[in-house]
Enzyme design. Structure first.
Site, PDB file in Angstrom:
ATOM      1  CG  HIS A 123      -2.270  -0.694   0.800  1.00  0.00           C
ATOM      2  ND1 HIS A 123      -2.298  -1.995   0.401  1.00  0.00           N
ATOM      3  CD2 HIS A 123      -3.539  -0.243   0.725  1.00  0.00           C
ATOM      4  CE1 HIS A 123      -3.550  -2.320   0.106  1.00  0.00           C
ATOM      5  NE2 HIS A 123      -4.327  -1.277   0.297  1.00  0.00           N
ATOM      6  CG  ASP A 184      -7.798   6.487   9.714  1.00  0.00           C
ATOM      7  OD1 ASP A 184      -7.584   6.457  10.935  1.00  0.00           O
ATOM      8  OD2 ASP A 184      -7.885   7.540   9.054  1.00  0.00           O
ATOM      9  CD  GLU A 295      -7.967   9.992  11.714  1.00  0.00           C
ATOM     10  OE1 GLU A 295      -7.088   9.282  12.244  1.00  0.00           O
ATOM     11  OE2 GLU A 295      -8.650   9.606  10.765  1.00  0.00           O
TER      12      GLU A 295
HETATM   13  C1  LIG Z   1      -5.799   3.211   1.609  1.00  0.00           C
HETATM   14  C2  LIG Z   1      -4.655   3.535   2.542  1.00  0.00           C
HETATM   15  C3  LIG Z   1      -4.945   3.918   3.835  1.00  0.00           C
HETATM   16  C4  LIG Z   1      -3.910   4.239   4.724  1.00  0.00           C
HETATM   17  N1  LIG Z   1      -4.225   4.619   5.994  1.00  0.00           N
HETATM   18  C5  LIG Z   1      -3.252   4.950   6.848  1.00  0.00           C
HETATM   19  C6  LIG Z   1      -3.551   5.371   8.181  1.00  0.00           C
HETATM   20  O1  LIG Z   1      -4.691   5.518   8.575  1.00  0.00           O
HETATM   21  N2  LIG Z   1      -2.511   5.650   9.004  1.00  0.00           N
HETATM   22  C7  LIG Z   1      -1.217   5.526   8.599  1.00  0.00           C
HETATM   23  O2  LIG Z   1      -0.303   5.749   9.407  1.00  0.00           O
HETATM   24  N3  LIG Z   1      -0.888   5.136   7.344  1.00  0.00           N
HETATM   25  C8  LIG Z   1      -1.882   4.868   6.467  1.00  0.00           C
HETATM   26  N4  LIG Z   1      -1.547   4.491   5.195  1.00  0.00           N
HETATM   27  C9  LIG Z   1      -0.138   4.426   4.818  1.00  0.00           C
HETATM   28  C10 LIG Z   1       0.381   3.034   5.190  1.00  0.00           C
HETATM   29  O3  LIG Z   1       0.474   2.904   6.587  1.00  0.00           O
HETATM   30  C11 LIG Z   1       1.795   2.799   4.651  1.00  0.00           C
HETATM   31  O4  LIG Z   1       1.791   2.947   3.273  1.00  0.00           O
HETATM   32  C12 LIG Z   1       2.250   1.390   5.011  1.00  0.00           C
HETATM   33  O5  LIG Z   1       3.612   1.254   4.705  1.00  0.00           O
HETATM   34  C13 LIG Z   1       1.476   0.375   4.260  1.00  0.00           C
HETATM   35  O6  LIG Z   1       1.699  -0.902   4.798  1.00  0.00           O
HETATM   36  P1  LIG Z   1       1.968  -2.096   3.792  1.00  0.00           P
HETATM   37  O7  LIG Z   1       1.860  -3.352   4.568  1.00  0.00           O
HETATM   38  O8  LIG Z   1       1.111  -1.969   2.598  1.00  0.00           O
HETATM   39  O9  LIG Z   1       3.482  -1.776   3.466  1.00  0.00           O
HETATM   40  P2  LIG Z   1       4.236  -1.871   2.051  1.00  0.00           P
HETATM   41  O10 LIG Z   1       3.720  -0.817   1.134  1.00  0.00           O
HETATM   42  O11 LIG Z   1       4.230  -3.255   1.556  1.00  0.00           O
HETATM   43  O12 LIG Z   1       5.705  -1.479   2.532  1.00  0.00           O
HETATM   44  C14 LIG Z   1       5.957  -0.187   3.033  1.00  0.00           C
HETATM   45  C15 LIG Z   1       7.433  -0.017   3.376  1.00  0.00           C
HETATM   46  O13 LIG Z   1       7.772  -0.859   4.468  1.00  0.00           O
HETATM   47  C16 LIG Z   1       8.734  -1.827   4.064  1.00  0.00           C
HETATM   48  N5  LIG Z   1       8.328  -3.084   4.698  1.00  0.00           N
HETATM   49  C17 LIG Z   1       7.195  -3.805   4.490  1.00  0.00           C
HETATM   50  N6  LIG Z   1       7.156  -4.852   5.298  1.00  0.00           N
HETATM   51  C18 LIG Z   1       8.276  -4.800   6.059  1.00  0.00           C
HETATM   52  C19 LIG Z   1       8.835  -5.615   7.076  1.00  0.00           C
HETATM   53  N7  LIG Z   1       8.203  -6.702   7.515  1.00  0.00           N
HETATM   54  N8  LIG Z   1      10.020  -5.266   7.618  1.00  0.00           N
HETATM   55  C20 LIG Z   1      10.664  -4.162   7.197  1.00  0.00           C
HETATM   56  N9  LIG Z   1      10.200  -3.356   6.231  1.00  0.00           N
HETATM   57  C21 LIG Z   1       9.027  -3.672   5.670  1.00  0.00           C
HETATM   58  C22 LIG Z   1       8.682  -1.872   2.552  1.00  0.00           C
HETATM   59  O14 LIG Z   1       9.909  -2.287   1.999  1.00  0.00           O
HETATM   60  C23 LIG Z   1       8.363  -0.424   2.242  1.00  0.00           C
HETATM   61  O15 LIG Z   1       9.501   0.390   2.311  1.00  0.00           O
HETATM   62  C24 LIG Z   1      -2.561   4.178   4.288  1.00  0.00           C
HETATM   63  C25 LIG Z   1      -2.269   3.804   2.970  1.00  0.00           C
HETATM   64  C26 LIG Z   1      -3.311   3.492   2.106  1.00  0.00           C
HETATM   65  C27 LIG Z   1      -2.973   3.120   0.706  1.00  0.00           C
END
Ligand SMILES: Cc1cc2nc3c(=O)[nH]c(=O)nc-3n(C[C@H](O)[C@H](O)[C@H](O)COP(=O)(O)OP(=O)(O)OC[C@H]3O[C@@H](n4cnc5c(N)ncnc54)[C@H](O)[C@@H]3O)c2cc1C
Length: 352
Positions: A123, A184, A295
């Site tokens: 994400h 969220d 929020e």
């Molecule tokens: C629809 C939507 C809603 C969101 N809502 C919120 C919110 O309410 N609050 C908020 O704070 N953020 C929010 N976000 C942002 C979100 O928290 C970050 O984009 C988060 O990184 C997404 O988690 P992911 O599992 O998809 O990570 P990814 O996109 O898969 O990875 C994100 C980063 O973390 C690294 N990573 C992933 N897994 C690991 C691991 N196990 N160890 C080390 N590094 C790792 C990846 O290499 C990358 O650099 C939102 C994003 C979207 C798209």
């Protein structure tokens, strides 16, 4: 800049791999292909075919496996603007799979310039979980450790870095417990949000998610599996939390829990005046015993979506609802919630 997002580079003579620093959202110029200037490892190098002493990746003994074909999905993320195709995707079953793979890459030496990125839910908005011609680790396939909830005075849960927060919540609710700080949206991975910060309406009280972690298990850039906390391997602990995957891979997290609320009163208040909105928000946040979730949102209503909120008006005042025209306006919304136990009166919860 000019480096692939969320990839970390291997360097022979440093304690950890030297990780590329990525600036969070907005820091990468809109149309720049951040990978375009790098000479990266070719797939054959990744497979170890270009060097006589390096065995191909698929010879590493794993519980999980590598995929070299049909890996397009690892080149996409929520932002849908950056598409960096990796050479392979690792589907690990255990932290040891990740460790063995990183050790193998470390042993290949710096000349391979192979990049590596963990991917949780993908994400990210700007390709942070992608690795151009490198290796993506699909964290969701991690099967261990089993989620373990520890009850008691200071409850916590041990959970895999690839677990989604929504699944973690379902597990902890079996014990009437829940994490204290949230995002969220809950279909994000534990490792993914702990690599950012993890912020939602509870952060004013508990801090972001990274403030509510007791311990981590991390695979470092050399492939070592290390336990870290505020007291143990402190630099690694604070580097990894909010570190965008640049200081190691989170394979397990110990997260602080609290009793899950039995009921929640959820309120949305709309404002057209920014000062009134921000004054109210500040006063609620600084009040000691007000709400459990606060929020603020700014909404530019271009799609008339807010007009559906007419249902939120008191049905005894239909005129109020009919006068609510939001289209094209900038509105401000306070979203607030109070946790309570229905066996106690609400009044007991508001003492000041
Ligand atoms: C629809 C939507 C809603 C969101 N809502 C919120 C919110 O309410 N609050 C908020 O704070 N953020 C929010 N976000 C942002 C979100 O928290 C970050 O984009 C988060 O990184 C997404 O988690 P992911 O599992 O998809 O990570 P990814 O996109 O898969 O990875 C994100 C980063 O973390 C690294 N990573 C992933 N897994 C690991 C691991 N196990 N160890 C080390 N590094 C790792 C990846 O290499 C990358 O650099 C939102 C994003 C979207 C798209």
């Amino acid at each position: 800049m000019g480096s692939p997002p969320s990839a970390f580079l291997k360097q022979n003579n440093t304690i950890f791999l030297r990780f590329l620093m990525i600036l969070l959202f907005g820091s990468i110029p809109d149309k720049a292909n951040v990978c375009s200037n790098r000479s990266l490892a070719s797939p054959s190098v990744l497979l170890g075919q270009s060097s006589s002493h390096i065995l191909p990746l698929h010879t590493i003994k794993l519980d999980g496996n590598f995929h070299f074909d049909s890996i397009d999905s690892a080149a996409k993320d929520f932002g849908n603007r950056y598409h960096f195709l990796p050479s392979a995707v690792l589907y690990p079953k255990s932290a040891l799979d990740i460790s063995a793979t990183i050790k193998h890459i470390f042993d290949m030496g710096t000349s391979s310039q192979l990049t590596l990125a963990a991917r949780g839910s993908g994400h990210s908005l700007q390709g942070q979980a992608q690795a151009h011609q490198g290796l993506v680790i699909n964290m969701k396939s991690l099967q261990g450790p089993e989620t373990q909830v520890h009850t008691g005075e200071m409850p916590y849960v041990d959970v895999s870095g690839g677990k989604l927060w929504i699944d973690l919540l379902h597990e902890t609710l079996k014990y009437e417990l829940a994490p204290k700080s949230w995002t969220d949206y809950l279909h994000l991975s534990v490792g993914g949000t702990l690599s950012n910060a993890g912020i939602s309406g509870q952060a004013f009280r508990h801090g972001p998610q990274i403030d509510n972690v007791y311990q981590l298990e991390v695979v470092t850039g050399k492939g070592d599996v290390v336990t870290c906390s505020k007291k143990q391997n402190t630099d690694l602990f604070y580097g990894v939390l909010g570190g965008l995957g640049q200081f190691g891979i989170i394979t397990r997290a110990r997260i602080s829990l609290e009793p899950a609320p039995k009921m929640v009163k959820w309120i949305r208040v709309l404002y057209s005046d920014f000062s009134k909105f921000s004054n109210d928000q500040e006063s609620l946040i600084s009040s000691k015993n007000s709400f459990d979730y606060i929020e603020g949102l700014v909404i530019i209503n271009k799609t008339r979506i807010l007009d559906n909120w007419k249902a939120a008006f008191d049905p005894r005042h239909p005129l109020q609802a009919s006068q609510f025209v939001s289209d094209g306006r900038t509105l401000y919304c306070l979203e607030i919630a109070k946790y309570f136990n229905p066996e106690q009166s609400l009044r007991a919860y508001f003492q000041d």
